[in-house]
Design an enzyme around this catalytic site. Structure first.
Site, PDB file in Angstrom:
ATOM      1  N   SER A 188      30.805   3.837  73.683  1.00 32.39           N
ATOM      2  CA  SER A 188      30.358   2.450  73.564  1.00 32.39           C
ATOM      3  C   SER A 188      29.002   2.149  74.182  1.00 32.39           C
ATOM      4  O   SER A 188      28.421   1.103  73.892  1.00 32.39           O
ATOM      5  CB  SER A 188      31.395   1.515  74.191  1.00 32.39           C
ATOM      6  N   HIS A 207      35.406   2.119  68.407  1.00 34.46           N
ATOM      7  CA  HIS A 207      34.088   1.841  67.837  1.00 34.46           C
ATOM      8  C   HIS A 207      33.813   2.636  66.560  1.00 34.46           C
ATOM      9  O   HIS A 207      32.744   2.488  65.969  1.00 34.46           O
ATOM     10  CB  HIS A 207      32.999   2.144  68.871  1.00 34.46           C
ATOM     11  N   LYS A 263      36.509  -5.024  66.818  1.00 31.23           N
ATOM     12  CA  LYS A 263      35.198  -4.532  66.395  1.00 31.23           C
ATOM     13  C   LYS A 263      35.074  -4.708  64.877  1.00 31.23           C
ATOM     14  O   LYS A 263      34.755  -5.786  64.403  1.00 31.23           O
ATOM     15  CB  LYS A 263      35.006  -3.067  66.797  1.00 31.23           C
TER      16      LYS A 263
END
Length: 404
Positions: A185, A213, A244
């Site tokens: 991240s 992610h 996300k």
């Protein structure tokens, strides 16, 4: 002495940050107009720090599904699924997640953070060994503490170091669980998953991949790094988040483990947290459908990511080595990072100021997260502001720009 006196050092550092301008911990938008733009102090701001990778927060289908769920099921569940039962949406969400990943089982948590807390603390305990990449997310480290297993860190993205540490455990009792992330991240780099799988196989360990992610971002079907690397069959557990690419909030775990459902009984963060509101479940289901049916979203995201990544490098900024939706510009020190962040914000670009100790090698970062909803014009506008700010504060020079 007060209970918070132990944090005095942090308080002094925070005051120092605020004294240099806008407070990165207290940005308050007047309005959010789209996945890529907001209003701050009555001024237009390009959003470049929201992790809204596929831009689905304003997707009409997601909004309509969420609104209908509120009207039908109300605003919340007011308790955990153990206490208040499951709604139809919870069961549908788990069924669709399992189908999406081609797994037998799925389990939904109220946040992605809780998914790591709940899964890691239940999978390994006293007498077991949890082997973590050194750059693991805070939720992974906190899950490790909650489970009381022995925690062993290996060098970031270093399969050889992983192998050495597992080899030292050769005769030790207890299970071994390796944990890595699909996309990390802070710098946006990806795990060398094929090599890690080879180590896992040789050493007889289990493997969990956090695709927080990378879900919706990597792989032909958007299942993440395990799909992109062609090693899904060797990954025992996948955890991820809805906050996300799916534009909502929540977390999950999928697996083919025959004993999987016992997690619902032994995972305290699952048992003792109110379940996701029906509106969130409904919008997430609609977003998952978009991920499945529109690979063009990932194509646009990759193009936007490359444009920002290449543009920053051409200007002379130091970035990571991998093109991904997370594009971080490395700053020489914290005062420079704070000055640059404030200047970018003042000129209409909102991104993340990432500071030690949360960053690799304790380097401050200007962290961008690109969206499929960004236009090339917005990316170019951001690059123009980066160039202006970089020259103003001496981060880049005209000569560096020419070389880029």
């Amino acid at each position: 002495m007060g209970l918070l006196d132990k944090h005095l050092g942090y308080s002094q550092a925070y005051e120092g940050i605020r004294s240099l301008g806008a407070d990165p911990f207290n940005v308050r938008f007047d309005a959010v107009r789209s996945p890529t733009e907001a209003e701050l102090n009555d001024r237009r701001v390009i959003l470049l720090g929201t992790n809204n990778y596929l831009g689905l927060t304003f997707d009409p289908d997601c909004i309509d599904a969420s609104a209908e769920a509120v009207r039908t099921w109300g605003t919340g569940t007011t308790g955990s699924r153990i206490a208040n039962g499951s709604f139809g949406g919870h069961l549908a969400m788990e069924k669709e997640l399992a189908k999406f990943y081609g797994r037998e089982h799925a389990m939904v948590f109220t946040t992605g953070y809780q998914a790591n807390l709940g899964v890691l603390s239940a999978l390994v305990g006293r007498g077991d060994h949890l082997i973590l990449d050194a750059d693991s997310h805070a939720s992974i480290y906190d899950g490790a503490r909650l489970g009381h297993s022995e925690v062993i860190r290996f060098r970031h993205n270093d399969p050889e170091d992983l192998y050495k540490r597992l080899r030292r455990l050769k005769d030790a009792p207890g299970e071994r669980l390796i944990v890595v992330e699909g996309i990390y991240s802070m710098m946006g780099d990806v795990a060398p998953l094929k090599e890690i799988v080879a180590v896992k196989r040789e050493m007889g360990a289990y493997l969990l991949v956090d695709e927080a992610h990378s879900m919706g971002v990597l792989g032909d079907k958007g299942r993440g790094l395990a799909e992109a690397a062609g090693v899904e069959a060797d990954v025992d557990y996948i955890v991820g988040t809805f906050s996300k690419s799916l534009g909502a909030i929540g977390g999950f775990c999928v697996s083919d483990d025959d004993a999987f459902d016992i997690l619902r009984v032994v995972s305290r963060p699952y048992m003792f947290t109110a379940s996701l509101p029906p509106a969130v479940v409904a919008s997430t289901l609609a977003a998952l459908k978009r991920v499945e049916e529109e690979p063009a979203l990932r194509t646009r995201l990759q193009a936007n990511s490359k444009r920002l990544f290449d543009g920053l490098r051409a200007l002379g900024f130091t970035t990571g080595d991998t093109v991904s939706p997370i594009v971080a510009a490395v700053m020489p020190d914290l005062p420079t990072a704070l000055t640059a962040w404030n200047a970018l914000l003042a000129n209409g670009v909102y991104l993340n100021l990432a500071m030690p100790p949360a960053t690799p090698d304790n380097r401050p970062l200007l962290r961008s997260s690109v969206s499929a909803a960004h236009t090339f014009e917005q990316i170019d506008e951001v690059l123009a502001v980066f160039e202006m700010v970089g020259k103003q504060i001496g981060l880049i020079s005209t000569e560096q720009r020419a070389l880029g």
